[in-house]
Motif scaffolding. Structure first.
Motif, mmCIF file in Angstrom:
data_model
loop_
_atom_site.group_PDB
_atom_site.id
_atom_site.type_symbol
_atom_site.label_atom_id
_atom_site.label_comp_id
_atom_site.label_asym_id
_atom_site.label_seq_id
_atom_site.Cartn_x
_atom_site.Cartn_y
_atom_site.Cartn_z
ATOM 1 N N ALA A 40 61.119 38.166 13.159
ATOM 2 C CA ALA A 40 59.676 38.110 12.914
ATOM 3 C C ALA A 40 59.080 39.488 12.650
ATOM 4 O O ALA A 40 57.905 39.604 12.295
ATOM 5 C CB ALA A 40 58.975 37.454 14.096
ATOM 6 N N GLY A 41 59.885 40.542 12.840
ATOM 7 C CA GLY A 41 59.407 41.903 12.572
ATOM 8 C C GLY A 41 58.895 42.659 13.774
ATOM 9 O O GLY A 41 58.321 43.735 13.630
ATOM 10 N N ASN A 42 59.107 42.141 14.983
ATOM 11 C CA ASN A 42 58.672 42.831 16.201
ATOM 12 C C ASN A 42 59.792 43.718 16.727
ATOM 13 O O ASN A 42 60.953 43.315 16.749
ATOM 14 C CB ASN A 42 58.289 41.818 17.286
ATOM 15 C CG ASN A 42 57.154 40.926 16.851
ATOM 16 O OD1 ASN A 42 56.236 41.360 16.186
ATOM 17 N ND2 ASN A 42 57.238 39.661 17.230
ATOM 18 N N LEU A 43 59.420 44.916 17.183
ATOM 19 C CA LEU A 43 60.384 45.819 17.806
ATOM 20 C C LEU A 43 60.352 45.578 19.309
ATOM 21 O O LEU A 43 59.305 45.701 19.938
ATOM 22 C CB LEU A 43 60.045 47.277 17.487
ATOM 23 C CG LEU A 43 61.050 48.307 17.969
ATOM 24 C CD1 LEU A 43 62.413 48.072 17.313
ATOM 25 C CD2 LEU A 43 60.558 49.712 17.664
ATOM 26 N N VAL A 44 61.503 45.202 19.872
ATOM 27 C CA VAL A 44 61.599 44.857 21.285
ATOM 28 C C VAL A 44 62.644 45.748 21.936
ATOM 29 O O VAL A 44 63.724 45.954 21.381
ATOM 30 C CB VAL A 44 62.024 43.367 21.440
ATOM 31 C CG1 VAL A 44 62.138 42.992 22.899
ATOM 32 C CG2 VAL A 44 61.064 42.455 20.724
ATOM 33 N N ALA A 45 62.337 46.255 23.119
ATOM 34 C CA ALA A 45 63.307 47.009 23.911
ATOM 35 C C ALA A 45 63.722 46.135 25.088
ATOM 36 O O ALA A 45 62.899 45.783 25.927
ATOM 37 C CB ALA A 45 62.702 48.317 24.404
ATOM 38 N N ILE A 46 64.993 45.762 25.127
ATOM 39 C CA ILE A 46 65.505 44.910 26.201
ATOM 40 C C ILE A 46 66.307 45.787 27.154
ATOM 41 O O ILE A 46 67.307 46.388 26.748
ATOM 42 C CB ILE A 46 66.387 43.774 25.636
ATOM 43 C CG1 ILE A 46 65.590 42.945 24.621
ATOM 44 C CG2 ILE A 46 66.905 42.890 26.763
ATOM 45 C CD1 ILE A 46 66.409 41.907 23.887
ATOM 46 N N PRO A 47 65.878 45.897 28.420
ATOM 47 C CA PRO A 47 66.586 46.754 29.375
ATOM 48 C C PRO A 47 68.023 46.279 29.592
ATOM 49 O O PRO A 47 68.296 45.083 29.596
ATOM 50 C CB PRO A 47 65.781 46.632 30.664
ATOM 51 C CG PRO A 47 64.587 45.819 30.358
ATOM 52 C CD PRO A 47 64.737 45.223 29.012
ATOM 53 N N TYR A 48 68.947 47.226 29.802
ATOM 54 C CA TYR A 48 70.350 46.888 30.006
ATOM 55 C C TYR A 48 70.561 46.009 31.232
ATOM 56 O O TYR A 48 71.523 45.253 31.283
ATOM 57 C CB TYR A 48 71.202 48.146 30.113
ATOM 58 C CG TYR A 48 71.326 48.881 28.809
ATOM 59 C CD1 TYR A 48 71.785 48.226 27.667
ATOM 60 C CD2 TYR A 48 70.992 50.221 28.700
ATOM 61 C CE1 TYR A 48 71.893 48.891 26.459
ATOM 62 C CE2 TYR A 48 71.108 50.892 27.500
ATOM 63 C CZ TYR A 48 71.557 50.225 26.385
ATOM 64 O OH TYR A 48 71.661 50.876 25.194
ATOM 65 N N SER A 49 69.666 46.060 32.205
ATOM 66 C CA SER A 49 69.802 45.215 33.391
ATOM 67 C C SER A 49 69.681 43.730 33.039
ATOM 68 O O SER A 49 70.165 42.878 33.776
ATOM 69 C CB SER A 49 68.759 45.593 34.440
ATOM 70 O OG SER A 49 67.452 45.439 33.901
ATOM 71 N N GLU A 50 69.046 43.387 31.909
ATOM 72 C CA GLU A 50 68.906 42.005 31.462
ATOM 73 C C GLU A 50 69.968 41.598 30.445
ATOM 74 O O GLU A 50 70.148 40.421 30.175
ATOM 75 C CB GLU A 50 67.540 41.791 30.806
ATOM 76 C CG GLU A 50 66.367 41.936 31.731
ATOM 77 C CD GLU A 50 65.051 41.741 31.006
ATOM 78 O OE1 GLU A 50 65.048 41.194 29.880
ATOM 79 O OE2 GLU A 50 64.016 42.147 31.564
ATOM 80 N N VAL A 51 70.672 42.582 29.867
ATOM 81 C CA VAL A 51 71.602 42.321 28.771
ATOM 82 C C VAL A 51 72.994 42.035 29.314
ATOM 83 O O VAL A 51 73.551 42.820 30.067
ATOM 84 C CB VAL A 51 71.656 43.527 27.803
ATOM 85 C CG1 VAL A 51 72.713 43.308 26.725
ATOM 86 C CG2 VAL A 51 70.292 43.768 27.180
ATOM 87 N N LYS A 52 73.554 40.901 28.895
ATOM 88 C CA LYS A 52 74.939 40.576 29.231
ATOM 89 C C LYS A 52 75.862 41.099 28.137
ATOM 90 O O LYS A 52 76.893 41.696 28.419
ATOM 91 C CB LYS A 52 75.099 39.069 29.381
ATOM 92 C CG LYS A 52 76.440 38.635 29.878
ATOM 93 C CD LYS A 52 76.419 37.153 30.206
ATOM 94 C CE LYS A 52 77.657 36.724 30.926
ATOM 95 N NZ LYS A 52 77.571 35.333 31.367
#
Length: 160
Positions: A40-52
């Motif tokens: 959709a064109g949004n820049l999102v930062a996903i913390p490593y604590s949430e990333v598998k």
């Protein structure tokens, strides 16, 4: 000047829905989060604590494929370290890790999945997502040693 490209990925998260998007390579993996540009064109930062895992995929149409093809059916043939990743939620996955410590990143590991012809081409796993990394085997060719054949007394190589 380094070239950058946007790679298609699915970010598989603990306890949440996966997020499709594009990660900039190199540069999309920061110290604390993966930066993702959504379709959709949004820049999102996903913390490593949430990333598998961050699965580099061929296309988005096939959907999230994290649940499939996560272990080898037999001993792999690709050179490198055959590893089993044990995640914080006790889930496991296998893959091939480069047998070069200079390529090890401080924030995580990039592995080649058991079936790279499938949807997942590469997988990045942050260290924060892991309980342990087990080396199951070292796969590769042994280096050939150049052993000089002994010469005979007259300076000729012995043929037979």
């Amino acid at each position: 000047m380094a070239l950058t490209t946007n790679k298609k990925v699915f970010v598989t998260r603990f306890e949440r829905e996966s997020v499709p998007g594009f990660v900039q390579s190199p540069g999309g993996f920061g110290e604390k989060a993966v930066e993702l540009l959504t379709p959709a064109g949004n820049l999102v930062a996903i913390p490593y604590s949430e990333v598998k895992a961050v699965c580099f995929v061929r296309d988005f149409e096939s959907g999230e494929t994290w649940r499939e093809h996560r272990s080898f059916a037999s001993r792999p043939k690709t050179p490198g370290l055959w590893v089993r990743l044990v995640f914080q939620d006790h889930d496991t996955a296998e893959g091939m890790l480069a047998n070069n410590l200079m390529l090890t990143e401080p924030i995580g590991f990039q592995i080649i999945p058991p079936d790279p012809t499938f949807q997942n081409q590469r997988i990045f796993v942050p260290r924060a997502a892991l309980r342990e990394v087990q080396v199951l085997g070292v796969i590769g060719n042994r280096p050939r040693r150049n052993v000089a054949k002994p010469e005979t007394e007259d300076g000729q190589l012995k043929m037979f």
